[in-house]
Design a protein around this motif. Sequence first.
Motif, PDB file in Angstrom:
ATOM      1  N   LEU A 266       0.837  -1.190   0.000  1.00 39.46           N
ATOM      2  CA  LEU A 266       0.000   0.000   0.000  1.00 39.46           C
ATOM      3  C   LEU A 266       0.873   1.242   0.000  1.00 39.46           C
ATOM      4  CD1 LEU A 266      -2.632  -1.083   2.684  1.00 39.46           C
ATOM      5  CD2 LEU A 266      -2.854  -1.204   0.200  1.00 39.46           C
ATOM      6  N   GLY A 267       0.324   2.342  -0.463  1.00 38.66           N
ATOM      7  CA  GLY A 267       1.042   3.604  -0.397  1.00 38.66           C
ATOM      8  C   GLY A 267       1.724   3.997  -1.679  1.00 38.66           C
ATOM      9  N   GLY A 268       1.897   3.085  -2.641  1.00 36.51           N
ATOM     10  CA  GLY A 268       2.516   3.425  -3.916  1.00 36.51           C
ATOM     11  C   GLY A 268       3.935   3.913  -3.739  1.00 36.51           C
ATOM     12  N   GLY A 269       4.309   4.916  -4.557  1.00 35.85           N
ATOM     13  CA  GLY A 269       5.676   5.409  -4.541  1.00 35.85           C
ATOM     14  C   GLY A 269       6.002   6.278  -3.356  1.00 35.85           C
ATOM     15  N   ASN A 270       4.989   6.705  -2.580  1.00 33.62           N
ATOM     16  CA  ASN A 270       5.256   7.546  -1.429  1.00 33.62           C
ATOM     17  C   ASN A 270       5.478   6.744  -0.160  1.00 33.62           C
ATOM     18  OD1 ASN A 270       5.010   9.984  -2.844  1.00 33.62           O
ATOM     19  ND2 ASN A 270       2.764   9.866  -2.743  1.00 33.62           N
ATOM     20  N   ASP A 271       5.476   5.451  -0.281  1.00 31.19           N
ATOM     21  CA  ASP A 271       5.695   4.602   0.886  1.00 31.19           C
ATOM     22  C   ASP A 271       7.118   4.794   1.403  1.00 31.19           C
ATOM     23  OD1 ASP A 271       6.607   1.401   1.589  1.00 31.19           O
ATOM     24  OD2 ASP A 271       4.975   2.335   2.679  1.00 31.19           O
ATOM     25  N   GLU A 272       7.262   4.850   2.732  1.00 31.17           N
ATOM     26  CA  GLU A 272       8.577   5.095   3.325  1.00 31.17           C
ATOM     27  C   GLU A 272       9.581   4.023   2.943  1.00 31.17           C
ATOM     28  OE1 GLU A 272      11.788   5.871   6.112  1.00 31.17           O
ATOM     29  OE2 GLU A 272      10.512   6.950   4.732  1.00 31.17           O
ATOM     30  N   ARG A 273       9.158   2.754   2.962  1.00 30.87           N
ATOM     31  CA  ARG A 273      10.087   1.684   2.629  1.00 30.87           C
ATOM     32  C   ARG A 273      10.555   1.793   1.184  1.00 30.87           C
ATOM     33  NH1 ARG A 273       9.396  -2.596  -0.020  1.00 30.87           N
ATOM     34  NH2 ARG A 273       7.135  -2.379  -0.010  1.00 30.87           N
ATOM     35  N   GLU A 274       9.657   2.139   0.280  1.00 26.25           N
ATOM     36  CA  GLU A 274      10.041   2.249  -1.116  1.00 26.25           C
ATOM     37  C   GLU A 274      10.962   3.442  -1.355  1.00 26.25           C
ATOM     38  OE1 GLU A 274       6.888   2.051  -3.867  1.00 26.25           O
ATOM     39  OE2 GLU A 274       6.084   0.148  -3.112  1.00 26.25           O
ATOM     40  N   GLN A 275      10.729   4.546  -0.634  1.00 27.72           N
ATOM     41  CA  GLN A 275      11.635   5.687  -0.758  1.00 27.72           C
ATOM     42  C   GLN A 275      13.032   5.308  -0.286  1.00 27.72           C
ATOM     43  OE1 GLN A 275      10.890   9.447  -0.803  1.00 27.72           O
ATOM     44  NE2 GLN A 275       8.681   9.432  -1.025  1.00 27.72           N
ATOM     45  N   THR A 276      13.102   4.541   0.794  1.00 24.46           N
ATOM     46  CA  THR A 276      14.407   4.100   1.290  1.00 24.46           C
ATOM     47  C   THR A 276      15.093   3.199   0.276  1.00 24.46           C
ATOM     48  OG1 THR A 276      13.496   4.181   3.532  1.00 24.46           O
ATOM     49  CG2 THR A 276      15.566   2.994   3.220  1.00 24.46           C
ATOM     50  N   LEU A 277      14.349   2.280  -0.332  1.00 24.58           N
ATOM     51  CA  LEU A 277      14.920   1.392  -1.343  1.00 24.58           C
ATOM     52  C   LEU A 277      15.403   2.187  -2.554  1.00 24.58           C
ATOM     53  CD1 LEU A 277      15.553  -1.370  -2.526  1.00 24.58           C
ATOM     54  CD2 LEU A 277      13.161  -1.555  -3.223  1.00 24.58           C
ATOM     55  N   ASN A 278      14.632   3.175  -2.982  1.00 28.30           N
ATOM     56  CA  ASN A 278      15.053   3.998  -4.115  1.00 28.30           C
ATOM     57  C   ASN A 278      16.377   4.699  -3.833  1.00 28.30           C
ATOM     58  OD1 ASN A 278      12.744   3.283  -5.483  1.00 28.30           O
ATOM     59  ND2 ASN A 278      11.587   5.087  -4.851  1.00 28.30           N
ATOM     60  N   GLN A 279      16.518   5.232  -2.621  1.00 31.63           N
ATOM     61  CA  GLN A 279      17.770   5.915  -2.280  1.00 31.63           C
ATOM     62  C   GLN A 279      18.929   4.931  -2.226  1.00 31.63           C
ATOM     63  OE1 GLN A 279      18.065   9.279  -1.912  1.00 31.63           O
ATOM     64  NE2 GLN A 279      20.267   8.863  -1.869  1.00 31.63           N
ATOM     65  N   LEU A 280      18.680   3.721  -1.739  1.00 30.04           N
ATOM     66  CA  LEU A 280      19.730   2.708  -1.693  1.00 30.04           C
ATOM     67  C   LEU A 280      20.179   2.322  -3.099  1.00 30.04           C
ATOM     68  CD1 LEU A 280      21.419   0.761   0.049  1.00 30.04           C
ATOM     69  CD2 LEU A 280      19.519  -0.854  -0.058  1.00 30.04           C
ATOM     70  N   LEU A 281      19.223   2.198  -4.011  1.00 32.50           N
ATOM     71  CA  LEU A 281      19.567   1.867  -5.395  1.00 32.50           C
ATOM     72  C   LEU A 281      20.418   2.957  -6.030  1.00 32.50           C
ATOM     73  CD1 LEU A 281      16.114   0.477  -6.620  1.00 32.50           C
ATOM     74  CD2 LEU A 281      18.116  -0.842  -5.969  1.00 32.50           C
ATOM     75  N   VAL A 282      20.072   4.211  -5.768  1.00 36.63           N
ATOM     76  CA  VAL A 282      20.835   5.325  -6.339  1.00 36.63           C
ATOM     77  C   VAL A 282      22.242   5.376  -5.767  1.00 36.63           C
ATOM     78  CG1 VAL A 282      20.956   7.840  -6.494  1.00 36.63           C
ATOM     79  CG2 VAL A 282      18.781   6.674  -6.860  1.00 36.63           C
ATOM     80  N   GLU A 283      22.365   5.168  -4.458  1.00 31.14           N
ATOM     81  CA  GLU A 283      23.694   5.221  -3.834  1.00 31.14           C
ATOM     82  C   GLU A 283      24.587   4.093  -4.327  1.00 31.14           C
ATOM     83  OE1 GLU A 283      25.004   7.443  -2.005  1.00 31.14           O
ATOM     84  OE2 GLU A 283      23.294   8.707  -1.473  1.00 31.14           O
ATOM     85  N   MET A 284      24.003   2.927  -4.603  1.00 27.64           N
ATOM     86  CA  MET A 284      24.823   1.804  -5.052  1.00 27.64           C
ATOM     87  C   MET A 284      25.308   1.984  -6.483  1.00 27.64           C
ATOM     88  SD  MET A 284      23.016  -1.577  -3.449  1.00 27.64           S
ATOM     89  CE  MET A 284      24.339  -2.606  -4.059  1.00 27.64           C
ATOM     90  N   ASP A 285      24.458   2.497  -7.340  1.00 27.10           N
ATOM     91  CA  ASP A 285      24.850   2.656  -8.745  1.00 27.10           C
ATOM     92  C   ASP A 285      24.048   3.807  -9.338  1.00 27.10           C
ATOM     93  OD1 ASP A 285      26.079   2.264 -11.158  1.00 27.10           O
ATOM     94  OD2 ASP A 285      24.694   0.706 -11.811  1.00 27.10           O
ATOM     95  N   GLY A 286      24.492   5.038  -9.049  1.00 23.87           N
ATOM     96  CA  GLY A 286      23.849   6.224  -9.593  1.00 23.87           C
ATOM     97  C   GLY A 286      24.855   7.062 -10.352  1.00 23.87           C
ATOM     98  N   PHE A 287      24.595   8.371 -10.410  1.00 24.94           N
ATOM     99  CA  PHE A 287      25.508   9.263 -11.124  1.00 24.94           C
ATOM    100  C   PHE A 287      26.839   9.400 -10.395  1.00 24.94           C
ATOM    101  CE2 PHE A 287      21.635  10.646 -13.269  1.00 24.94           C
ATOM    102  CZ  PHE A 287      22.097  10.741 -14.562  1.00 24.94           C
ATOM    103  N   GLU A 288      26.800   9.394  -9.063  1.00 22.49           N
ATOM    104  CA  GLU A 288      28.027   9.547  -8.290  1.00 22.49           C
ATOM    105  C   GLU A 288      28.592   8.168  -7.991  1.00 22.49           C
ATOM    106  OE1 GLU A 288      27.497  11.851  -4.835  1.00 22.49           O
ATOM    107  OE2 GLU A 288      26.706  13.608  -5.888  1.00 22.49           O
ATOM    108  N   ALA A 289      29.862   8.011  -8.284  1.00 24.21           N
ATOM    109  CA  ALA A 289      30.520   6.725  -8.035  1.00 24.21           C
ATOM    110  C   ALA A 289      31.002   6.661  -6.588  1.00 24.21           C
ATOM    111  CB  ALA A 289      31.700   6.549  -8.987  1.00 24.21           C
TER     112      ALA A 289
END
Length: 645
Positions: A266-289
């Motif tokens: 529930l909660g779609g993209g605004n869910d706290e757990r999903e926001q945390t996962l999105n940030q983890l994905l970006v930190e692991m392999d995003g624009f900044e190495a």
Amino acid sequence: MNLRNIMVWAILLVLLVALFNILQGPRPAAQTNELTYTQFMDNVEAGRVREVTIEGQSITGELSGGQAFRTEVPADARVTDALRQNNVQITARAPAEGGMNLFGILLSWFPMLLLIGVWIFFMRQMQGGGKGAMGFGKSKAKLLTEKTGRVTFDDVAGIDEAKEELSEIVEFLKDPSKFQRLGGKIPKGALLIGPPGTGKTLTARAVAGEAGVPFFTISGSDFVEMFVGVGASRVRDMFEQAKKNAPCIIFIDEIDAVGRSRGAGLGGGNDEREQTLNQLLVEMDGFEANEGIILIAATNRPDVLDPALLRPGRFDRQVVVPNPDITGREKILKVHMRNVPLAADVDPKVIARGTPGFSGADLANLVNEAALLAARRNRRLVSMAEFEEAKDKVMMGPERRSMVMGEKEKTLTAYHEAGHAIVALKVPAADPVHKATIIPRGRALGMVMQLPEGDKLSMTHQEMTSRLAIMMGGRIAEELKFGKDNVTSGAASDIQQATRLARAMVTQWGFSEELGPIDYADNQGDVFLGQQLVQQSRTVSAETAAKIEREVKGLVEGGLNEARRILTEYNKDWEAIAQGLLEYETLSGEEITDLLNGKPPVRNTDIPASGEGPTTPDSAVPVIDDEDEDEVSAPGGMEPRPGPA
């Protein structure tokens, strides 16, 4: 909380109390009447003034009626003569200096100074590394430098393949140029997958200990909070700390708490757990190495993880940490036995043979139970007898010697277990019999244990039919010894296991000539149709179901007939084992062999009769666990620890 923080809070408390007193204002004094100069002189001349206090041009005093008054007099007025003529008590004070003193200035500026001080305090708390009042957005990762209690690969045993996979990470952390010269890039992340207790966390610590780099550890549930965005903030802060200590390792335990597939809740993209996962994905392999930061995570639920976590560039490697095999169990036992004083008869290889399916945590618990048992018996060394009983206790529960069995139940149990034992000795394909006992343990009134020569990854048709005969041996023994009318419900667990095995032979393994190699199992597992999880099941026709039941019944009855043939043919051996169990209660495999050869068992009287079992340095795994104690109630029994089938 240190002394500095206590002092800061104490000062703030004092300042707040002072501010409250200031804002509260002066306490109301007695009512003072303001008199004009004329009214004052009239009262003096009338004798109604008792005493006065002169302070410059201001006069305060009290009338004869007790009323307080105050007045201002002209500079050139000569009131003292009039006061003296009317017998008024006079007190003179020097007038206050002009302007405001330092205390008054501070008092006037106190509210502003207090607000500035509180603002500075909270600003410092927000920058204090996440432990202050405003630090809920900071990472909770703990930094372990492994100066004491360092763990290396020598402390991890039984998972050689996993250690080999992770050894490249260790080499990269020690010498990155070795891989960079050839254009190679070290995997950014490694996901440790395995059942609970196999040593995933210990393996991650060993990687950091081998490489000698800082080790950040955090649980997946530490990211998720009530406030949306806090988890993402903690992920950012964790990687900021890691960059300052690079090269380093970040270990996230139970990553499935935050890494579950998106869009399923529930909660779609605004869910706290999903926001945390999105940030983890970006930190692991995003624009900044994030060079020099290696992420290691552990989970026993890889099926629920988001596919974006498992793609190359994030968790490049998925390292399986399974339950150890017999060689691995032996190595793990040796690691845990380092700090345990062992007797000369302790053989880790024999214990490893008797513990199929045990994880590293199970083996650590076994060693600990053996040490506690030896201490309870006031032993200086932990012998094989303690390991034997500890293993049986971990697998099946403690012995129930306080349970009183009548002579009838004891005799019936002895013949029942002897039936299992003699059939196991005479069938074409079976593991050697290790132990037979009629001492109640857990929910079973007795059991026969067989010790496999090694871990089994598969079973042949002959081994399966032999096992069916062994399972039916107890039921046939009761029937032949006591008659059909006196057969009890003690074989309930045997019948249940035999039926399961026979049904699997027919519906899953294709051991039926009439039905052929077709999978007729009821549950075919779960499949994804688009984004929807659908439980797939197969229903068979009534005719096919009847054929399955006939085939299952034929296999079980075949085992029953084979057990009847063996017990009839080897009746004397069966009787010898049963009488030995009635006399000694527990017989080892060697003692059973001696009984069949006409030699009575030789017991070591130095070992107390407290459930240590045989004196031989053996270990065992139960394959027949029967004689359910519910002989007069609902049938059922304890099922043995499942080994590889």
